[in-house]
Design a protein around this motif. Sequence first.
Motif, PDB file in Angstrom:
ATOM      1  N   ARG A 181      -4.568   4.713   4.004  1.00  0.00           N
ATOM      2  CA  ARG A 181      -5.053   3.520   3.285  1.00  0.00           C
ATOM      3  C   ARG A 181      -3.858   2.663   2.906  1.00  0.00           C
ATOM      4  O   ARG A 181      -2.914   3.130   2.272  1.00  0.00           O
TER       5      ARG A 181
ATOM      6  N   ALA B 196      -2.643   2.738  -0.673  1.00  0.00           N
ATOM      7  CA  ALA B 196      -2.169   4.017  -1.206  1.00  0.00           C
ATOM      8  C   ALA B 196      -1.018   4.610  -0.398  1.00  0.00           C
ATOM      9  O   ALA B 196      -0.620   5.737  -0.648  1.00  0.00           O
TER      10      ALA B 196
ATOM     11  N   LEU C 111      -0.541  11.161  -7.605  1.00  0.00           N
ATOM     12  CA  LEU C 111      -1.580  12.093  -7.189  1.00  0.00           C
ATOM     13  C   LEU C 111      -1.024  13.508  -7.310  1.00  0.00           C
ATOM     14  O   LEU C 111       0.086  13.779  -6.835  1.00  0.00           O
TER      15      LEU C 111
ATOM     16  N   LEU D  47      -6.518  15.443   2.644  1.00  0.00           N
ATOM     17  CA  LEU D  47      -6.553  14.406   1.613  1.00  0.00           C
ATOM     18  C   LEU D  47      -5.337  13.495   1.701  1.00  0.00           C
ATOM     19  O   LEU D  47      -5.470  12.272   1.719  1.00  0.00           O
ATOM     20  N   ILE D  48      -4.143  14.060   1.776  1.00  0.00           N
ATOM     21  CA  ILE D  48      -2.934  13.220   1.769  1.00  0.00           C
ATOM     22  C   ILE D  48      -2.855  12.383   3.042  1.00  0.00           C
ATOM     23  O   ILE D  48      -2.417  11.229   3.008  1.00  0.00           O
TER      24      ILE D  48
ATOM     25  N   ALA E 110       2.965  11.689  -4.519  1.00  0.00           N
ATOM     26  CA  ALA E 110       2.019  12.796  -4.485  1.00  0.00           C
ATOM     27  C   ALA E 110       2.720  14.142  -4.616  1.00  0.00           C
ATOM     28  O   ALA E 110       3.755  14.379  -3.988  1.00  0.00           O
TER      29      ALA E 110
ATOM     30  N   GLN F 168      -5.425  11.167   4.624  1.00  0.00           N
ATOM     31  CA  GLN F 168      -6.388  10.079   4.406  1.00  0.00           C
ATOM     32  C   GLN F 168      -5.831   9.058   3.412  1.00  0.00           C
ATOM     33  O   GLN F 168      -5.975   7.848   3.605  1.00  0.00           O
ATOM     34  N   VAL F 169      -5.166   9.538   2.365  1.00  0.00           N
ATOM     35  CA  VAL F 169      -4.546   8.645   1.375  1.00  0.00           C
ATOM     36  C   VAL F 169      -3.472   7.796   2.048  1.00  0.00           C
ATOM     37  O   VAL F 169      -3.417   6.579   1.857  1.00  0.00           O
ATOM     38  N   ARG F 170      -2.626   8.414   2.849  1.00  0.00           N
ATOM     39  CA  ARG F 170      -1.550   7.682   3.525  1.00  0.00           C
ATOM     40  C   ARG F 170      -2.097   6.694   4.548  1.00  0.00           C
ATOM     41  O   ARG F 170      -1.432   5.731   4.896  1.00  0.00           O
TER      42      ARG F 170
ATOM     43  N   LEU G  14     -10.086   7.145  -6.087  1.00  0.00           N
ATOM     44  CA  LEU G  14      -8.775   6.539  -5.839  1.00  0.00           C
ATOM     45  C   LEU G  14      -8.747   5.042  -6.119  1.00  0.00           C
ATOM     46  O   LEU G  14      -7.833   4.550  -6.768  1.00  0.00           O
TER      47      LEU G  14
ATOM     48  N   SER H  79      -2.345  17.186  -6.244  1.00  0.00           N
ATOM     49  CA  SER H  79      -3.445  17.798  -5.509  1.00  0.00           C
ATOM     50  C   SER H  79      -3.168  19.227  -5.084  1.00  0.00           C
ATOM     51  O   SER H  79      -2.089  19.541  -4.574  1.00  0.00           O
TER      52      SER H  79
ATOM     53  N   MET I 188     -11.087  10.625  -3.035  1.00  0.00           N
ATOM     54  CA  MET I 188     -11.047   9.362  -2.312  1.00  0.00           C
ATOM     55  C   MET I 188     -11.955   8.335  -2.981  1.00  0.00           C
ATOM     56  O   MET I 188     -11.619   7.153  -3.044  1.00  0.00           O
TER      57      MET I 188
END
Length: 177
Positions: free
Chosen positions: A121, A124, A100, A114-115, A129, A117-119, A92, A102, A89
């Motif tokens: 944002r 992102a 990504l 993680l995914i 991914a 949290q990425v989604r 990123l 992972s 993160m």
Amino acid sequence: MRAKSPGEGQGATFVVSLPITVVNEEKLAPEKVPPRDHGSGEFAVAGKPLSGIRVLVVDDEPDARQLIRRVLEDCDAEVAVAGSAAEAMALLEGARPDILVSDIGMPDRDGYDLIRQVRGRLAAKALPAVALTAFARSEDRRRALLAGFQTHVAKPVDPAELVAVVASLVERTGGQP
């Protein structure tokens, strides 16, 4: 291969010797690092299908992380690596990856965390991914897709499959190749 047994009904011992290749080059002293020919790398594919693609690789296992890095760099990808979800993160924003890749099974926060949290944002949300996992059952694949990954690759990773998946996913989602 060698095998020995103390006798019938007393079990057996099998010894298999396999060749080993250094994967984690950064642990070697500089004079012991084998030279790398980036033009014809061990995992290179004709046409350098990942030329210019920025990849963020996340895996808590250093050897696995370095193997994936090497495979992708041999195909001319620009690779940033992280050893945890928190490190990923942090990277990123600065790395601005096109894709990504992972691992799922990591301590503390796993690949699913993680995914998500990425989604969460805004910048992102559309980042392609790939989930890497030793669990290759259909329900594992479904769980990875439902969490926000576009595809799922089983470990141990086949280099040619990984390159094909990354190239295809970036192309499908409007990336460079």
